[in-house]
Design a protein around this motif. Structure first.
Motif, short mmCIF file in Angstrom:
data_model
loop_
_atom_site.label_atom_id
_atom_site.label_comp_id
_atom_site.label_asym_id
_atom_site.label_seq_id
_atom_site.Cartn_x
_atom_site.Cartn_y
_atom_site.Cartn_z
N TYR A 298 0.83 -1.21 0.00
CA TYR A 298 0.00 0.00 0.00
C TYR A 298 0.87 1.27 0.00
CZ TYR A 298 -4.20 -2.79 0.96
OH TYR A 298 -5.24 -3.65 0.88
N VAL A 299 1.94 1.22 0.75
CA VAL A 299 2.84 2.39 0.78
C VAL A 299 3.43 2.63 -0.60
CG1 VAL A 299 5.06 3.26 1.65
CG2 VAL A 299 3.41 2.24 3.23
N GLY A 300 3.83 1.54 -1.28
CA GLY A 300 4.34 1.68 -2.63
C GLY A 300 3.33 2.29 -3.58
N GLN A 301 2.04 2.08 -3.28
CA GLN A 301 0.96 2.67 -4.07
C GLN A 301 0.52 4.02 -3.51
OE1 GLN A 301 -1.94 -0.46 -3.70
NE2 GLN A 301 -0.94 -1.80 -5.20
N GLN A 302 1.25 4.51 -2.50
CA GLN A 302 0.94 5.77 -1.82
C GLN A 302 -0.44 5.75 -1.17
OE1 GLN A 302 1.70 9.09 -4.43
NE2 GLN A 302 3.91 8.72 -4.45
N ARG A 303 -0.86 4.55 -0.78
CA ARG A 303 -2.13 4.41 -0.03
C ARG A 303 -1.77 4.31 1.45
NH1 ARG A 303 -4.75 -0.68 -2.98
NH2 ARG A 303 -6.28 -0.45 -1.27
N TYR A 304 -1.34 5.45 1.99
CA TYR A 304 -0.78 5.47 3.33
C TYR A 304 -1.82 5.13 4.40
CZ TYR A 304 3.00 7.80 0.85
OH TYR A 304 4.00 8.10 -0.02
N ASP A 306 -4.45 3.19 4.04
CA ASP A 306 -4.70 1.74 3.99
C ASP A 306 -3.55 0.98 4.65
OD1 ASP A 306 -7.08 2.12 2.71
OD2 ASP A 306 -6.27 1.82 0.69
N ALA A 307 -2.34 1.44 4.41
CA ALA A 307 -1.18 0.78 5.01
C ALA A 307 -1.25 0.87 6.53
CB ALA A 307 0.11 1.43 4.51
N ALA A 308 -1.54 2.06 7.05
CA ALA A 308 -1.63 2.23 8.50
C ALA A 308 -2.79 1.41 9.07
CB ALA A 308 -1.79 3.70 8.84
N THR A 309 -3.90 1.40 8.36
CA THR A 309 -5.07 0.62 8.82
C THR A 309 -4.74 -0.86 8.90
OG1 THR A 309 -6.57 2.25 7.85
CG2 THR A 309 -7.47 0.06 8.30
N THR A 310 -3.98 -1.35 7.94
CA THR A 310 -3.59 -2.77 7.94
C THR A 310 -2.83 -3.12 9.23
OG1 THR A 310 -3.44 -2.80 5.53
CG2 THR A 310 -2.24 -4.51 6.72
N LEU A 311 -1.87 -2.26 9.59
CA LEU A 311 -1.10 -2.54 10.81
C LEU A 311 -1.93 -2.28 12.06
CD1 LEU A 311 2.36 -1.13 9.71
CD2 LEU A 311 1.63 -3.51 9.82
N ASP A 312 -2.87 -1.34 11.99
CA ASP A 312 -3.79 -1.13 13.12
C ASP A 312 -4.62 -2.38 13.37
OD1 ASP A 312 -3.18 1.36 14.12
OD2 ASP A 312 -4.38 2.42 12.63
N GLN A 313 -5.04 -3.04 12.27
CA GLN A 313 -5.81 -4.29 12.41
C GLN A 313 -4.97 -5.35 13.12
OE1 GLN A 313 -8.83 -5.12 11.95
NE2 GLN A 313 -9.78 -4.15 10.17
N ILE A 331 3.90 2.04 11.71
CA ILE A 331 2.81 3.00 11.42
C ILE A 331 3.35 4.42 11.47
CG2 ILE A 331 0.64 3.95 12.27
CD1 ILE A 331 -0.08 1.12 13.24
N VAL A 332 4.19 4.70 12.44
CA VAL A 332 4.80 6.04 12.51
C VAL A 332 5.59 6.32 11.24
CG1 VAL A 332 6.53 7.44 13.70
CG2 VAL A 332 4.90 6.11 15.02
N SER A 333 6.33 5.31 10.80
CA SER A 333 7.12 5.47 9.58
C SER A 333 6.23 5.74 8.37
CB SER A 333 7.97 4.22 9.35
OG SER A 333 8.69 4.32 8.14
N ILE A 334 5.08 5.06 8.32
CA ILE A 334 4.13 5.25 7.21
C ILE A 334 3.60 6.67 7.21
CG2 ILE A 334 1.84 4.60 6.38
CD1 ILE A 334 2.55 1.71 7.34
N ASN A 339 3.74 12.19 5.08
CA ASN A 339 3.69 13.57 5.58
C ASN A 339 2.32 13.90 6.19
OD1 ASN A 339 4.96 16.01 6.14
ND2 ASN A 339 4.19 16.98 4.29
N PHE A 340 1.76 12.91 6.91
CA PHE A 340 0.50 13.12 7.63
C PHE A 340 0.86 13.50 9.07
CE2 PHE A 340 -0.74 10.56 4.05
CZ PHE A 340 -2.03 10.98 3.73
#
Length: 933
Positions: A298-304, A306-313, A331-334, A339-340
């Motif tokens: 997701y990060v590679g697709q810039q879907r930050y 979604d990436a964070a949500t995946t790890l939250d799950q 998640i912090v790195s994502i 830049n959120f």
């Protein structure tokens, strides 16, 4: 060799299997066995002569095949053996090929492959039911593949699996069929073939890869859950070591598996499908890694998000997992990569609550390495948040921004105080508190950051602590004021001791000594003022040295005070006001030393010190008093010579002091007791000031002036000559002599304005006085004075440069030129030969210099080339008359040679003419003879 099918090398190792196909014939068939030199010795008969080379062996087999009956089973063995020899040749060509014979080797290589393929095809055609045809088909397929005939090779493999399902080559054949189908995009056929491989008991070699590749065929068919099942089975079958222990090859394979797994779950709604799929697999060893791989996709697709949500799950479903810290940190790195900012800060807040150094999580997971890694990261995050909100406060100093920054600074200090100095947290927290006006709280942070005993750990914080204690001292009262001053001075001493050459140290010492002096802590002021080496500039060092000196004076250390005031006076750039005060202080310091000596009965030392006041600071108010006190001691001791010395000095140097009348009286007594009646002359000046007869006063004043002049008492001489010049205009020769001597004395004193004043007075007076009153001496004085004025004006003229603003400077230069010429003309008017020749030469020089100045003057900047050329022509036209005038005056001077006059200035005029007209003037001028021939 340059070009071979990619499978060529893989096939070579199995070439020997072709030869083995002939070994299945009956051992009684000695004919084929006897042909091969490398055959079994047990089956060889000694009837035939064995060939010794591969070529002879191959030819023998070919002869056998040609002559044997078509149905002869040994013929098949011979055909297979020939094929094996051809493939052996290709193997040798691959091993021994070089660039020099590459083309030939390629040709032979392909010919051998073609021969082998044809032989194997013949074998399969002529012996379709031979029991070892699975081997032959396998070799046939490989040979075709080497020839680049992939389709034919796959067809041969299909024949193999259809006719020989129990063959040892069955699994590999199905795998090759599957690979071909996958390459062609026939994923269903590929899936079936891979499945056949997996169901074959002898498929160990291809099992893992077939599992993984079947997963890809199912992924391509959007059978995602089935695909992930295959991937995970392959992963489990491989049995990877812990991720951090994998070598490069294993890590690449590991990453490839998880990339495939991640892609599947990315298509299966990511986080939700992960949680659902692994709900019954809580002990899957790569559970977190699977979630992370999906997040990475997701990060590679810039879907930050979604990436964070995946790890939250993952965190929600596995709140006590050993990988929970890694998930939070990822998640912090994502959020950082995307830049959120708000989400990043919220995540750090959650990490602090859930995984802070004292969090409950660590009681269940006592992993030192993970705790260290997480704690180090959290320390960085807390620092960053504190600095972020600090920066926001600097941009917009609101209570909200202050409190946010303060919260994170305090959290840092609660959990990571031992790193505070390393991360400069206390210094930064101090900056925040100071900016918000919380000075005492800021000082608490700065002092810890800055000092460790007498050591200064952080220079910036130390300076800040000094500045704050200074402010607190100013605003405090009573005991608090004393306490703050004590802290301030302590910090200053530590800082300055360690950084004596620092640019701030001078200011700190200046302020600290001033505070000490104001609080009457004179000894401390003296101590602090000596902590640094002071520069020679009064602007930088005056206050420190002056305060030190005054502190010595106030503590009755008069000798030290004198030395300190003297050092202060020696500074560069002392103003006249400062100088006057310092000289008074030096005089006072010496006077106090003299008083102490007198009071202790050391009269000799007292006299010396009182006298030194006027020697050291002759212009001080105390100087005459000190001399009078010295004389009084000498008179009391009946030291008449000493008394005369002091009184004469007093009377000579301070004729208008308050003791004037008493001085004359005491000096008379001293002269009388010393029997030095010839010293009466020393009273001339006093007499001139006190006598009522004008003639006596004039004579006395003139003699006083001469006495001062002889004794090199310049001030007295100037004073007397000046009084004489102003008050006694007659006789004129003596009046002009006084004025002339004043010009000389002022020149010695480097007082050009006063000298100029008296020179003009001489010039003006001489113009008005009757010629009957003039003498040869007065003419000399007047002419040399006017000449000197002319030279000064000429120097002024020379300094003026013809540059922009050109009109203004041209006007100034012309004015100065005219004034100088007029003065030289007046000097010539006295008809003093050496004055006249010098004046004439200098007028020529002025005209020449003006001509040159015109030619070299600054050009206007807005002229083009043509205008500039015209401008230069005009300049030359303007300059020429002045050059002509200069020549005129040089020639005038040179003409005086005919009158028997020749001096330095005529010689200089001649040199100038030689420079201008060498052909005409480059010869020695002839003096006219004084006698007739």
């Amino acid at each position: 060799m340059t070009k071979h099918h990619p499978y060529a090398v893989l096939f070579i190792s199995l070439i020997s299997l072709i030869g083995m196909s002939g070994c299945t014939t009956n051992s009684q068939n000695a004919t084929v066995g006897d042909i091969d030199i490398s055959g079994s010795h047990a089956n060889q008969v000694e009837v035939f002569v064995k060939p010794k080379s591969d070529a002879e062996i191959k030819e023998a087999y070919y002869n056998y095949v040609r002559n044997a009956a078509q149905a002869d089973s040994s013929r098949q063995a011979a055909i297979n053996r020939i094929a094996a020899l051809e493939l052996e040749l290709t193997n040798k060509l691959l091993e021994k090929s070089s660039s020099s014979d590459e083309a030939l080797a390629d040709q032979v290589y392909l010919q051998s492959l073609e021969k082998a393929a044809n032989l194997l095809s013949t074998s399969l055609h002529d012996f379709p039911e031979a029991p070892n045809n699975d081997n032959t088909l396998y070799q046939y397929a490989r040979t075709l593949d080497q020839l680049g005939r992939g389709g034919d090779a796959v067809e041969a493999l299909h024949t193999l699996v259809e006719k020989h399902p129990d063959s040892e080559f069955y699994a590999e054949a199905q795998f090759r069929i599957a690979e071909n189908a996958f390459t062609r995009g026939d994923y269903l056929s590929a899936e079936d073939a891979y499945t056949e491989v997996l169901l074959t008991p002898t498929s160990d070699r291809f099992y893992e890869k077939s599992l993984f590749k079947r997963g890809w065929t199912r992924y391509k068919q959007e059978l995602y859950r089935e695909a992930v099942d295959d991937y995970l089975q392959a992963l489990t079958f491989h049995g990877f070591s812990p991720e951090r222990q994998l070598d490069t090859t294993e890590k690449e394979l590991f990453d490839e598996y998880f990339r495939a797994i991640g892609l599947v779950f990315a298509h299966l709604n990511g986080a939700e499908s992960l949680t659902d799929y692994f709900s019954d697999k809580p002990n899957f060893p790569y559970l977190y890694h699977t979630y992370k791989v999906v997040a990475d996709i997701y990060v590679g697709q810039q879907r930050y998000s979604d990436a964070a949500t995946t790890l939250d799950q993952f965190i929600s479903a596995h709140s006590y997992s050993a990988s929970l810290p890694d998930a939070y940190l990822e998640i912090v790195s994502i959020w950082r990569r995307g830049n959120f900012i708000d989400q990043l800060h919220a995540e750090v807040e959650e990490i602090y609550q859930k995984l802070g150094p004292n969090a409950e999580y660590w009681r269940e997971h006592n992993n030192e390495a993970t705790l260290e890694r997480t704690s180090s990261a959290l320390r960085t995050y807390i620092t960053e948040l504190a600095l972020f909100h600090h920066g926001e406060y600097q941009k917009k100093p609101t209570t909200k921004n202050f409190e946010k920054s303060q919260l994170w600074y305090q959290r840092y200090l609660e959990s990571y105080a031992k790193f505070a100095k390393q991360d400069k947290i206390r210094a930064r927290y101090g900056d925040l508190l100071s900016a918000a006006g919380h000075n005492e709280a800021a000082l608490a942070q700065y002092s810890v950051a800055a000092f460790d005993g007498d050591l200064v750990l952080d220079k910036k914080s130390a300076y800040a602590a000094i500045a704050i204690t200074n402010e607190l001292y100013k605003s405090a009262k009573g005991h608090a004021k004393t306490a703050w001053m004590k802290d301030h001075l302590d910090y200053v001493q530590r800082y300055v001791t360690l950084y004596p050459m620092d640019t701030e140290s001078l200011g700190l010492v200046t302020n600290a000594t001033a505070l000490c002096f104001a609080e009457k802590q004179y000894e401390t002021a003296i101590e602090i003022s000596g902590l640094i080496s002071l520069p020679a500039s009064a602007k930088q060092s005056f206050n420190i040295l002056n305060t030190r000196a005054r502190s010595y004076l106030n503590t009755n250390q008069f000798s030290e005070a004198e030395a300190a005031f003297t050092d202060t006076l020696a500074l560069e750039g002392i103003t006249s006001s400062q100088r006057a005060k310092l000289e008074s202080s030096i005089a006072l310091s010496i006077y106090r030393q003299a008083e102490n000596a007198r009071d202790t009965g050391d009269t000799a030392l007292a006299q010396n010190l009182f006298n030194r006041v006027s020697d050291t600071i002759p212009g001080s108010e105390l100087a005459p008093t000190a001399l009078y006190d010295a004389a009084s001691i000498a008179l009391k001791d009946k030291s008449w010579q000493a008394a005369i010395f002091f009184l004469e000095k007093l009377q000579s140097n301070y004729p208008r002091q308050k003791y004037a009348k008493e001085t004359s009286r005491q000096l008379s007594v001293a002269y009388l007791n010393a029997k030095q009646t010839d010293k009466a002359a020393s009273q001339f000046e006093a007499l001139a000031n006190s006598d009522d007869t004008n003639e006596v006063k004039m004579t006395a004043l003139w003699q006083a002036a001469q006495l001062y002049d002889e004794k090199k008492n310049t001030a007295g001489a100037i004073r007397s000559y000046r009084d004489y010049a102003h008050n006694y205009r007659e006789p004129y020769p003596q009046n002009i002599e006084a004025m002339y001597r004043l010009t000389q004395l002022y020149e010695e004193q480097n007082e050009p304005q006063k000298r100029y004043y008296w020179q003009n007075k001489i010039r003006a007076r001489d113009k008005r006085v009757s010629s009957t009153k003039k003498t040869e001496r007065t003419v000399f004085i007047a002419s040399t004075t006017v000449l000197d004025l002319a030279l000064q004006k000429q120097a002024e003229f020379s300094k003026i440069r013809l540059q922009e603003p050109l009109a203004v400077n041209l006007k100034k230069k012309k004015s100065a030129m005219q004034e100088a010429i007029n003065l030289f003309g007046q000097a010539s008017g006295y008809n003093v030969t050496e004055i006249t020749t010098q004046a004439t030469y200098n007028i020529g020089e002025i005209y020449r210099e003006f001509s040159q100045s015109l030619l070299t003057s600054e050009r206007p900047k807005n002229l083009d080339a043509a205008q500039l050329e015209q401008y230069i022509i005009l300049l030359e036209d303007q300059a020429f008359p002045f050059e002509e005038k200069s020549i005129e005056f040089y020639e005038t001077n040179l003409s005086r040679v005919k009158s028997g006059v020749y001096d330095q200035w005529i010689e200089e005029s001649h040199k100038k003419l030689i420079e201008l007209f060498p052909a005409r003037f480059n010869k020695s001028p002839k003096l006219e003879s004084s006698f007739d021939d």
